[in-house]
Design a protein around this motif. Structure first.
Motif, PDB file in Angstrom:
ATOM      1  N   UNK B  88       0.868  -1.180   0.000  1.00 56.17           N
ATOM      2  CA  UNK B  88       0.000   0.000   0.000  1.00 56.17           C
ATOM      3  C   UNK B  88       0.903   1.226   0.000  1.00 56.17           C
ATOM      4  N   UNK B  89       0.590   2.175  -0.876  1.00 51.65           N
ATOM      5  CA  UNK B  89       1.405   3.372  -1.011  1.00 51.65           C
ATOM      6  C   UNK B  89       0.588   4.596  -0.612  1.00 51.65           C
ATOM      7  N   UNK B  90       1.160   5.397   0.260  1.00 46.08           N
ATOM      8  CA  UNK B  90       0.482   6.591   0.756  1.00 46.08           C
ATOM      9  C   UNK B  90       1.282   7.838   0.389  1.00 46.08           C
ATOM     10  N   UNK B  91       0.568   8.802  -0.152  1.00 47.73           N
ATOM     11  CA  UNK B  91       1.122  10.129  -0.356  1.00 47.73           C
ATOM     12  C   UNK B  91       0.730  10.959   0.868  1.00 47.73           C
ATOM     13  N   UNK B  92       1.621  11.811   1.340  1.00 45.63           N
ATOM     14  CA  UNK B  92       1.325  12.594   2.538  1.00 45.63           C
ATOM     15  C   UNK B  92       1.844  14.021   2.393  1.00 45.63           C
ATOM     16  N   UNK B  93       1.219  14.906   3.129  1.00 42.94           N
ATOM     17  CA  UNK B  93       1.520  16.332   3.050  1.00 42.94           C
ATOM     18  C   UNK B  93       1.720  16.900   4.442  1.00 42.94           C
ATOM     19  N   UNK B  94       2.693  17.769   4.565  1.00 40.38           N
ATOM     20  CA  UNK B  94       2.873  18.584   5.766  1.00 40.38           C
ATOM     21  C   UNK B  94       2.751  20.031   5.307  1.00 40.38           C
ATOM     22  N   UNK B  95       1.767  20.737   5.855  1.00 44.39           N
ATOM     23  CA  UNK B  95       1.566  22.105   5.369  1.00 44.39           C
ATOM     24  C   UNK B  95       2.592  23.089   5.898  1.00 44.39           C
ATOM     25  N   UNK B  96       3.455  22.616   6.785  1.00 45.31           N
ATOM     26  CA  UNK B  96       4.567  23.440   7.252  1.00 45.31           C
ATOM     27  C   UNK B  96       4.084  24.766   7.834  1.00 45.31           C
ATOM     28  N   UNK B  97       2.939  24.723   8.497  1.00 46.21           N
ATOM     29  CA  UNK B  97       2.377  25.968   9.010  1.00 46.21           C
ATOM     30  C   UNK B  97       2.695  26.217  10.472  1.00 46.21           C
ATOM     31  N   UNK B  98       3.005  25.135  11.195  1.00 43.17           N
ATOM     32  CA  UNK B  98       3.122  25.278  12.632  1.00 43.17           C
ATOM     33  C   UNK B  98       4.523  25.522  13.139  1.00 43.17           C
ATOM     34  N   UNK B  99       5.482  25.584  12.268  1.00 45.58           N
ATOM     35  CA  UNK B  99       6.840  25.818  12.717  1.00 45.58           C
ATOM     36  C   UNK B  99       7.539  24.573  13.201  1.00 45.58           C
ATOM     37  N   UNK B 100       6.859  23.459  13.166  1.00 45.37           N
ATOM     38  CA  UNK B 100       7.502  22.225  13.570  1.00 45.37           C
ATOM     39  C   UNK B 100       6.509  21.256  14.150  1.00 45.37           C
ATOM     40  N   UNK B 101       6.843  19.967  14.067  1.00 41.46           N
ATOM     41  CA  UNK B 101       6.032  18.912  14.659  1.00 41.46           C
ATOM     42  C   UNK B 101       4.599  18.902  14.139  1.00 41.46           C
ATOM     43  N   UNK B 102       4.433  19.278  12.880  1.00 42.53           N
ATOM     44  CA  UNK B 102       3.103  19.226  12.289  1.00 42.53           C
ATOM     45  C   UNK B 102       2.742  17.792  11.954  1.00 42.53           C
ATOM     46  N   UNK B 103       1.499  17.449  12.156  1.00 42.78           N
ATOM     47  CA  UNK B 103       1.041  16.138  11.742  1.00 42.78           C
ATOM     48  C   UNK B 103       0.912  16.077  10.227  1.00 42.78           C
ATOM     49  N   UNK B 104       1.095  14.884   9.687  1.00 41.97           N
ATOM     50  CA  UNK B 104       0.950  14.679   8.259  1.00 41.97           C
ATOM     51  C   UNK B 104      -0.504  14.395   7.917  1.00 41.97           C
ATOM     52  N   UNK B 105      -0.896  14.851   6.739  1.00 41.92           N
ATOM     53  CA  UNK B 105      -2.201  14.489   6.175  1.00 41.92           C
ATOM     54  C   UNK B 105      -1.945  13.487   5.064  1.00 41.92           C
ATOM     55  N   UNK B 106      -2.576  12.332   5.178  1.00 38.35           N
ATOM     56  CA  UNK B 106      -2.340  11.257   4.218  1.00 38.35           C
ATOM     57  C   UNK B 106      -3.475  11.173   3.204  1.00 38.35           C
ATOM     58  N   UNK B 107      -3.124  10.668   2.015  1.00 38.46           N
ATOM     59  CA  UNK B 107      -4.139  10.278   1.066  1.00 38.46           C
ATOM     60  C   UNK B 107      -4.721   8.937   1.487  1.00 38.46           C
ATOM     61  N   UNK B 108      -5.730   8.485   0.750  1.00 36.65           N
ATOM     62  CA  UNK B 108      -6.409   7.242   1.103  1.00 36.65           C
ATOM     63  C   UNK B 108      -5.588   6.012   0.747  1.00 36.65           C
ATOM     64  N   UNK B 109      -4.530   6.197   0.003  1.00 30.94           N
ATOM     65  CA  UNK B 109      -3.663   5.085  -0.336  1.00 30.94           C
ATOM     66  C   UNK B 109      -3.986   4.455  -1.681  1.00 30.94           C
ATOM     67  N   UNK B 110      -2.963   3.859  -2.285  1.00 31.42           N
ATOM     68  CA  UNK B 110      -3.128   3.077  -3.516  1.00 31.42           C
ATOM     69  C   UNK B 110      -2.559   1.699  -3.273  1.00 31.42           C
ATOM     70  N   UNK B 111      -3.387   0.697  -3.506  1.00 36.79           N
ATOM     71  CA  UNK B 111      -2.961  -0.690  -3.309  1.00 36.79           C
ATOM     72  C   UNK B 111      -2.344  -1.192  -4.605  1.00 36.79           C
ATOM     73  N   UNK B 112      -1.076  -1.539  -4.549  1.00 38.57           N
ATOM     74  CA  UNK B 112      -0.354  -1.983  -5.739  1.00 38.57           C
ATOM     75  C   UNK B 112      -0.288  -3.504  -5.780  1.00 38.57           C
ATOM     76  N   UNK B 113      -0.765  -4.048  -6.863  1.00 36.29           N
ATOM     77  CA  UNK B 113      -0.726  -5.499  -7.088  1.00 36.29           C
ATOM     78  C   UNK B 113       0.228  -5.770  -8.234  1.00 36.29           C
ATOM     79  N   UNK B 114       1.101  -6.745  -8.046  1.00 40.91           N
ATOM     80  CA  UNK B 114       2.070  -7.096  -9.082  1.00 40.91           C
ATOM     81  C   UNK B 114       1.690  -8.446  -9.677  1.00 40.91           C
ATOM     82  N   UNK B 115       1.481  -8.442 -10.967  1.00 41.22           N
ATOM     83  CA  UNK B 115       1.189  -9.703 -11.682  1.00 41.22           C
ATOM     84  C   UNK B 115       2.481 -10.344 -12.158  1.00 41.22           C
ATOM     85  N   UNK B 116       2.591 -11.676 -12.028  1.00 41.15           N
ATOM     86  CA  UNK B 116       3.818 -12.333 -12.487  1.00 41.15           C
ATOM     87  C   UNK B 116       3.923 -12.301 -14.008  1.00 41.15           C
TER      88      UNK B 116
END
Lengths: 114, 116
Positions: B88-116
């Motif tokens: 599962x792959x997640x993209x995340x963002x830190x808005x860099x607004x708080x000067x530090x220790x900001x929580x990340x906001x994540x996307x809902x994720x993309x489930x990657x399946x690999x076919x042989x």
């Protein structure tokens, strides 16, 4: 180097009980973050601490509290547990004077409320 | 409030084929951008990050991502996937607004399946 350590790794509680989750950050890291990930969901930010002071607050329920101690470890206290609290709880740490926004995640604590 | 969109819930790719996972963010300024990978029952591992500078960033495991301000995108790419990339792959963002220790906001994720 050792990564973020979380304990316990698994925890089973009943409704209305309390739970305490612990997080030990990477050595030299001064900032700790807590996230909650429900089944099939993305991680949701709960709260963060820098130098033992609360720094940022997300969607943390009032039933939850957290603190960071002098050795920088952190504890998340959860009271009056509800079924919906069943989730994977992640702790992450970072070093503010370094690449402060690079958060390193622990393996998580899986909480099951029955 | 900032938000992250990963339009693809699931993606199936053949082993050895190229991969692109999409991520769009909504925020006024340029946030800090991250890609994390999560294997089943495991924690989140940082693949790469963008703070500023060169818009093409290299990460671990052969991944790279390109920041495009005009499109508010930060797509993850890999030229040739391996079966071990299934996760599962997640993209995340830190808005860099708080000067530090900001929580990340994540996307809902993309489930990657690999076919042989």
């Amino acid at each position: 180097a050792a990564g973020v350590i979380q304990s316990p790794r698994h925890l089973i509680k009943e409704k209305r009980e309390t739970a305490t989750l612990k997080c030990y950050p990477i050595s030299r890291h001064d900032t700790v973050y807590w996230y909650q990930q429900g089944p099939g969901q993305d991680p949701q930010f709960l709260i963060s601490f820098y130098e033992k002071m609360q720094s940022d607050k997300g969607s943390i329920p009032d039933r939850f509290s957290a603190q960071q101690f002098s050795d920088y470890h952190s504890e998340l206290n959860m009271s009056s547990l509800e079924l919906g609290d069943s989730a994977l709880y992640f702790c992450a740490s970072s070093y503010q004077a370094g690449s402060k926004d690079e958060q390193y995640f622990g393996p998580g604590t899986r909480l099951t409320v029955t | 409030a900032q938000s992250v969109t990963q339009p693809d819930i699931h993606i199936t790719v053949s082993e050895g084929a190229s991969l692109e996972l999409r991520c769009n963010y909504s925020y006024g300024a340029t946030p800090y951008l991250f890609w994390y990978v999560q294997s089943p029952g495991q924690g989140l591992q940082l693949l790469l990050k963008y703070f500023s500078g060169d818009t093409l960033v290299q990460g671990i495991k052969g991944f790279e991502a390109e920041f495009k301000r005009s499109q508010s995108s930060f797509n993850l790419r890999k030229p040739s996937v391996h079966w071990s990339d299934a996760a599962e792959y997640f993209c995340a963002v830190d808005d860099n607004s708080g000067g530090g220790a900001d929580g990340l906001t994540f996307g809902k994720g993309t489930h990657l399946i690999i076919q042989p």
